[in-house]
Design a protein around this motif. Structure first.
Motif, mmCIF file in Angstrom:
data_model
loop_
_atom_site.group_PDB
_atom_site.id
_atom_site.type_symbol
_atom_site.label_atom_id
_atom_site.label_comp_id
_atom_site.label_asym_id
_atom_site.label_seq_id
_atom_site.Cartn_x
_atom_site.Cartn_y
_atom_site.Cartn_z
ATOM 1 N N ASP A 1 86.118 69.731 64.557
ATOM 2 C CA ASP A 1 87.018 71.053 64.380
ATOM 3 C C ASP A 1 88.268 70.222 64.282
ATOM 4 O OD1 ASP A 1 84.977 72.452 64.709
ATOM 5 O OD2 ASP A 1 85.629 72.771 66.921
ATOM 6 N N THR A 2 88.440 69.018 64.625
ATOM 7 C CA THR A 2 89.788 68.123 64.611
ATOM 8 C C THR A 2 89.881 67.281 63.256
ATOM 9 O OG1 THR A 2 90.287 68.709 66.394
ATOM 10 C CG2 THR A 2 91.897 67.233 65.198
ATOM 11 N N VAL A 3 88.609 66.716 62.997
ATOM 12 C CA VAL A 3 88.535 65.716 62.079
ATOM 13 C C VAL A 3 87.760 65.798 61.225
ATOM 14 C CG1 VAL A 3 88.396 62.869 61.003
ATOM 15 C CG2 VAL A 3 90.419 64.250 62.802
ATOM 16 N N GLY A 4 87.627 66.511 60.200
ATOM 17 C CA GLY A 4 85.773 66.977 59.495
ATOM 18 C C GLY A 4 84.655 66.189 58.918
ATOM 19 N N PHE A 5 83.509 65.985 59.470
ATOM 20 C CA PHE A 5 82.450 65.564 58.456
ATOM 21 C C PHE A 5 81.356 66.219 58.928
ATOM 22 C CE2 PHE A 5 83.068 64.408 63.373
ATOM 23 C CZ PHE A 5 82.383 64.266 64.431
ATOM 24 N N PRO A 6 81.029 65.754 57.703
ATOM 25 C CA PRO A 6 79.559 66.884 57.907
ATOM 26 C C PRO A 6 78.631 66.564 58.860
ATOM 27 C CG PRO A 6 79.634 65.459 56.413
ATOM 28 C CD PRO A 6 80.505 65.251 57.096
ATOM 29 N N LEU A 7 77.800 65.466 59.007
ATOM 30 C CA LEU A 7 76.962 65.352 59.627
ATOM 31 C C LEU A 7 76.827 64.480 60.529
ATOM 32 C CD1 LEU A 7 75.245 63.356 56.606
ATOM 33 C CD2 LEU A 7 74.162 65.550 57.308
ATOM 34 N N VAL A 8 76.132 64.309 61.387
ATOM 35 C CA VAL A 8 75.015 63.051 62.847
ATOM 36 C C VAL A 8 74.862 62.682 62.201
ATOM 37 C CG1 VAL A 8 75.439 62.774 65.699
ATOM 38 C CG2 VAL A 8 77.008 64.475 64.496
ATOM 39 N N VAL A 9 74.709 60.848 63.011
ATOM 40 C CA VAL A 9 73.816 60.225 62.309
ATOM 41 C C VAL A 9 73.854 59.572 63.989
ATOM 42 C CG1 VAL A 9 72.934 57.938 61.174
ATOM 43 C CG2 VAL A 9 74.417 59.982 61.108
ATOM 44 N N VAL A 10 71.363 58.997 63.575
ATOM 45 C CA VAL A 10 71.185 58.286 65.194
ATOM 46 C C VAL A 10 70.272 57.166 65.064
ATOM 47 C CG1 VAL A 10 71.542 60.252 66.867
ATOM 48 C CG2 VAL A 10 69.554 59.858 65.813
ATOM 49 N N ASP A 11 70.591 56.271 65.071
ATOM 50 C CA ASP A 11 69.524 55.246 64.555
ATOM 51 C C ASP A 11 68.448 54.732 66.088
ATOM 52 O OD1 ASP A 11 70.343 53.600 62.654
ATOM 53 O OD2 ASP A 11 71.839 52.341 63.676
ATOM 54 N N ALA A 12 67.137 55.455 65.198
ATOM 55 C CA ALA A 12 66.762 56.162 66.508
ATOM 56 C C ALA A 12 65.529 54.962 66.293
ATOM 57 C CB ALA A 12 66.017 57.623 66.068
ATOM 58 N N LYS A 13 65.818 53.731 67.191
ATOM 59 C CA LYS A 13 65.088 52.247 66.898
ATOM 60 C C LYS A 13 64.528 52.827 68.609
ATOM 61 C CE LYS A 13 68.385 50.276 65.012
ATOM 62 N NZ LYS A 13 69.155 48.750 64.680
ATOM 63 N N ASP A 14 63.403 51.780 69.037
ATOM 64 C CA ASP A 14 62.723 51.236 70.107
ATOM 65 C C ASP A 14 62.188 52.409 70.242
ATOM 66 O OD1 ASP A 14 63.615 48.864 70.180
ATOM 67 O OD2 ASP A 14 65.811 49.701 70.840
ATOM 68 N N GLY A 15 60.858 54.003 69.457
ATOM 69 C CA GLY A 15 60.276 54.700 69.818
ATOM 70 C C GLY A 15 60.890 55.888 69.917
ATOM 71 N N ALA A 16 62.385 55.518 69.903
ATOM 72 C CA ALA A 16 63.084 57.464 69.797
ATOM 73 C C ALA A 16 62.833 58.099 69.019
ATOM 74 C CB ALA A 16 64.827 56.980 70.850
ATOM 75 N N ARG A 17 62.093 57.959 67.287
ATOM 76 C CA ARG A 17 62.856 58.691 66.537
ATOM 77 C C ARG A 17 62.019 60.413 67.109
ATOM 78 N NH1 ARG A 17 59.652 60.562 62.167
ATOM 79 N NH2 ARG A 17 60.783 60.653 59.804
ATOM 80 N N ASP A 18 60.645 60.948 67.411
ATOM 81 C CA ASP A 18 59.688 61.873 67.697
ATOM 82 C C ASP A 18 60.815 62.123 68.892
ATOM 83 O OD1 ASP A 18 57.587 61.559 66.895
ATOM 84 O OD2 ASP A 18 56.743 60.700 68.663
ATOM 85 N N PHE A 19 61.767 61.429 69.237
ATOM 86 C CA PHE A 19 63.172 62.597 70.479
ATOM 87 C C PHE A 19 64.145 63.286 70.313
ATOM 88 C CE2 PHE A 19 67.186 62.324 72.606
ATOM 89 C CZ PHE A 19 66.373 62.882 73.823
ATOM 90 N N TYR A 20 64.321 62.606 68.787
ATOM 91 C CA TYR A 20 65.041 62.851 67.698
ATOM 92 C C TYR A 20 65.166 64.072 67.021
ATOM 93 C CZ TYR A 20 68.232 59.843 69.951
ATOM 94 O OH TYR A 20 69.666 58.172 70.780
ATOM 95 N N THR A 21 63.603 64.264 66.732
ATOM 96 C CA THR A 21 63.409 64.810 65.542
ATOM 97 C C THR A 21 63.299 66.076 66.481
ATOM 98 O OG1 THR A 21 60.895 64.347 65.461
ATOM 99 C CG2 THR A 21 62.373 63.076 63.969
ATOM 100 N N LYS A 22 62.554 66.184 67.476
ATOM 101 C CA LYS A 22 62.262 67.698 68.524
ATOM 102 C C LYS A 22 63.495 68.450 68.610
ATOM 103 C CE LYS A 22 62.248 67.196 73.027
ATOM 104 N NZ LYS A 22 61.733 66.424 74.415
ATOM 105 N N TYR A 23 65.046 67.463 68.468
ATOM 106 C CA TYR A 23 65.949 68.700 68.443
ATOM 107 C C TYR A 23 66.684 68.671 67.031
ATOM 108 C CZ TYR A 23 65.569 67.654 72.913
ATOM 109 O OH TYR A 23 65.185 67.420 74.177
ATOM 110 N N GLY A 24 65.783 68.548 65.755
ATOM 111 C CA GLY A 24 66.751 68.992 64.556
ATOM 112 C C GLY A 24 66.812 67.796 63.389
#
Length: 165
Positions: free
Chosen positions: A118-141
């Motif tokens: 809201d203060t400094v615009g940016f369009p995305l949030v990125v994560v590096d879903a290593k060590d088996g964390a991919r499913d955790f993040y995809t569950k949240y969109g």
């Protein structure tokens, strides 16, 4: 409960163990340095029963984005964008696993990034879903970039909409 900035004098980093050596080491040795250099901010969730004990943590910063790795609609919409918010690390101590703290920390991190956008615009949030964390993040969109299966993103518009519900 709320997250606070990591404070080496208040938080026992040596006792934290999420089961991933790289994350444990980062919290113990690098998080404070990176904050002092204004490269990132690490937030910890202290245990209410003992404020020195860390339930979990996450680190926020910015990252460059390659628009060509995004779906075409997002490439067109954000054609002049060069950076995104980054959840660089997120971990929960093994003693607190299975209690929903990972989800709690992710939501807290997304709220902080939404407020920052809201203060400094940016369009995305990125994560590096290593060590088996991919499913955790995809569950949240979160969605994978075209070229990297472990690098995921979610748009600020999606985050804003999910908190509006």
């Amino acid at each position: 409960m709320s997250t606070v900035l990591l404070d080496k004098d208040r938080h026992d980093r040596t006792r934290f163990n999420c089961g991933v050596d790289a994350l444990n080491s980062y919290l113990r040795m690098m998080a404070g340095q990176q904050a002092r250099r204004d490269n990132s901010r690490t937030f910890v969730l202290p245990d209410a029963a003992n404020e020195s004990q860390i339930i979990g943590f996450y680190t926020l910063t910015m990252t460059p984005i390659d628009l060509r790795a995004l779906p075409e609609a997002l490439q067109k919409k954000h054609h002049s964008s060069t950076s995104a918010g980054l959840i660089a690390r997120l971990a929960v101590d093994q003693r607190y696993r299975g209690q929903g703290w990972g989800e709690w920390l992710l939501i807290d991190a997304l709220k902080k990034l939404l407020h920052a956008s809201d203060t400094v615009g940016f369009p995305l949030v990125v994560v590096d879903a290593k060590d088996g964390a991919r499913d955790f993040y995809t569950k949240y969109g979160f969605t994978a970039f075209h070229d990297l299966d472990y690098k995921l993103f979610i748009s600020m518009a999606e985050i804003r909409a999910s908190f509006a519900r």
